[in-house]
Motif scaffolding. Sequence first.
Motif, PDB file in Angstrom:
ATOM      1  N   ILE A   1       0.837  -1.205   0.000  1.00  0.00           N
ATOM      2  CA  ILE A   1       0.000   0.000   0.000  1.00  0.00           C
ATOM      3  C   ILE A   1       0.870   1.252   0.000  1.00  0.00           C
ATOM      4  CG2 ILE A   1      -1.595   1.344   1.432  1.00  0.00           C
ATOM      5  CD1 ILE A   1      -2.992  -1.267   2.138  1.00  0.00           C
ATOM      6  N   GLU A   2       1.966   1.257   0.764  1.00  0.00           N
ATOM      7  CA  GLU A   2       2.894   2.390   0.727  1.00  0.00           C
ATOM      8  C   GLU A   2       3.429   2.612  -0.674  1.00  0.00           C
ATOM      9  OE1 GLU A   2       5.806   3.320   4.049  1.00  0.00           O
ATOM     10  OE2 GLU A   2       5.408   1.207   4.414  1.00  0.00           O
ATOM     11  N   THR A   3       3.843   1.520  -1.321  1.00  0.00           N
ATOM     12  CA  THR A   3       4.483   1.627  -2.636  1.00  0.00           C
ATOM     13  C   THR A   3       3.524   2.195  -3.679  1.00  0.00           C
ATOM     14  OG1 THR A   3       6.001  -0.198  -2.176  1.00  0.00           O
ATOM     15  CG2 THR A   3       5.576   0.322  -4.503  1.00  0.00           C
TER      16      THR A   3
ATOM     17  N   GLY B   1       9.090   1.880  -9.153  1.00  0.00           N
ATOM     18  CA  GLY B   1       9.027   3.333  -9.193  1.00  0.00           C
ATOM     19  C   GLY B   1       9.280   3.997  -7.847  1.00  0.00           C
ATOM     20  N   PRO B   2       9.059   5.311  -7.770  1.00  0.00           N
ATOM     21  CA  PRO B   2       9.451   6.081  -6.581  1.00  0.00           C
ATOM     22  C   PRO B   2       8.695   5.714  -5.320  1.00  0.00           C
ATOM     23  CG  PRO B   2       8.133   7.429  -8.091  1.00  0.00           C
ATOM     24  CD  PRO B   2       8.452   6.166  -8.813  1.00  0.00           C
ATOM     25  N   GLY B   3       7.547   5.061  -5.428  1.00  0.00           N
ATOM     26  CA  GLY B   3       6.810   4.691  -4.224  1.00  0.00           C
ATOM     27  C   GLY B   3       7.493   3.616  -3.402  1.00  0.00           C
TER      28      GLY B   3
ATOM     29  N   GLY C   1      -6.356   3.247   5.212  1.00  0.00           N
ATOM     30  CA  GLY C   1      -7.270   4.177   4.565  1.00  0.00           C
ATOM     31  C   GLY C   1      -6.715   5.590   4.520  1.00  0.00           C
ATOM     32  N   GLN C   2      -6.069   5.997   5.597  1.00  0.00           N
ATOM     33  CA  GLN C   2      -5.459   7.328   5.627  1.00  0.00           C
ATOM     34  C   GLN C   2      -4.297   7.419   4.651  1.00  0.00           C
ATOM     35  OE1 GLN C   2      -6.520   9.933   6.915  1.00  0.00           O
ATOM     36  NE2 GLN C   2      -4.802  11.366   7.132  1.00  0.00           N
TER      37      GLN C   2
ATOM     38  N   VAL D   1      -3.077   6.645  -5.576  1.00  0.00           N
ATOM     39  CA  VAL D   1      -3.053   5.204  -5.821  1.00  0.00           C
ATOM     40  C   VAL D   1      -2.930   4.938  -7.311  1.00  0.00           C
ATOM     41  CG1 VAL D   1      -4.302   3.041  -5.531  1.00  0.00           C
ATOM     42  CG2 VAL D   1      -4.440   4.803  -3.765  1.00  0.00           C
ATOM     43  N   ARG D   2      -2.092   3.992  -7.662  1.00  0.00           N
ATOM     44  CA  ARG D   2      -2.000   3.548  -9.049  1.00  0.00           C
ATOM     45  C   ARG D   2      -2.244   2.047  -9.105  1.00  0.00           C
ATOM     46  NH1 ARG D   2       3.557   1.874 -10.205  1.00  0.00           N
ATOM     47  NH2 ARG D   2       4.911   2.357  -8.424  1.00  0.00           N
TER      48      ARG D   2
END
Length: 429
Positions: A215-217, A411-413, A280-281, A288-289
């Motif tokens: 989820i972070e990514t 990618g950068p996430g 959720g936060q 989101v992608r």
Amino acid sequence: MLYLVLAIVSGMTGGLLAVGLQAGLLPHGLLEAWAGGDAAGAAERIARRHGMMMVFFCALPALCGGFGNWFVPLLLRARALAFPRMALAGWALVAMGFVGVLAGLSPAVAPQVSVFALLAWCLGMLLQAINMVATILNMGPVEQRLRDLPMFVWAQGLTAMMAVMVMPVLAGGLTRIVLSGADMAPRIDALLHVFAGPEIALLLLPSIGIVSQVIETFSNAPLQMPRVVLGALTVMSIGGASVWVHDLLHGGLEHMVAPAAVLQLALIVLPVLAVLAAWGQTVRVGRVRASVPMEWAAGFVALVLAGSVMSLRAGGMADVHAATLYAAVFALFTGFYYWIGKMVGHVAPAGASRLHFGLTVGGTVLSLLAFHGMAGMLGAVLMGLSILVFAGIVVQAGLRPAETLPTNYWGPGARTPEWQTPVSTHGDA
């Protein structure tokens, strides 16, 4: 990789066993022999054996021994686990346990074989847990503080701490069954039924670590409310285990009454809701992608929410357990599609991956709604097809030559340390 291979073999075996049971493909004579002449009771017995394979030899070994052993050292910037030989010994014991449980499918095999197989599993997972705790506490950089560790590492460490608490107790219960000399089968079933509470926490803790990182990514934002998430994981690890251990040692199986089960479930469900709020936060503040790992992570979230709702119903423990097992499988595939490029040098094909996802979602929904009947049979067929698609993806991953992937191909996430490490070549994996 040995843990992941064992998990794939065990998952396919247990999955096909469940598919055969749901779809009515198992011969009546086999069911009658398995049930000792009582074909009506065969479904529950085979379902329990399927559950043992899926939880003990697929989900937990893959989540902890597979992804944990692969990526905790990378996230700590360590060369390897603290005790590599102990890691191999732990895997060997778990593999021996799987062979014993598989042999126990035959009615000609004595029940003692299943007990000793589970004892081997307990010892193997205990060695794995001790190794993981030692690695996290000792193998990171000197200047790194525990509070700065990625959530995946925290989740693995807390899972290992919980395993150190509950595995000896489970092994002690199995040893008492061996020494009692009574009918083993119902006593094993009763012990595993009681173990369902800590089992849910053991499945959810590493799953939350994987899904948090995904989820972070793909939200391209750091995990929000990290201290809330860490506190929730700690409550699940220490609280859930201590309630079970205390009750089992204090009064035995026959005294595990409903209030203890309710308290144990609350120590799991309430922290999960806190984690969902943090996710959720994170999604809200980020962007989101779409990606295959994120889709599997969304499926995990949906199943965890469904399990939380099921926990409110009277007698909903079995439904919660079923939803949690399916959620753990979704977390497994989340990690698989997220890290497969890092492990073997190329990502899984998007088309086949999404076909696998769609079939699994359909089979999961139908299986949760109805185990028997037309809906259950259709769910079993979809799950069987999803297993075949995944088997093709695994074969393709094993045979296809490695590609030249970027070090950070998401990618950068993707900010955690493994995405600064070069992608493995085929020989390295």
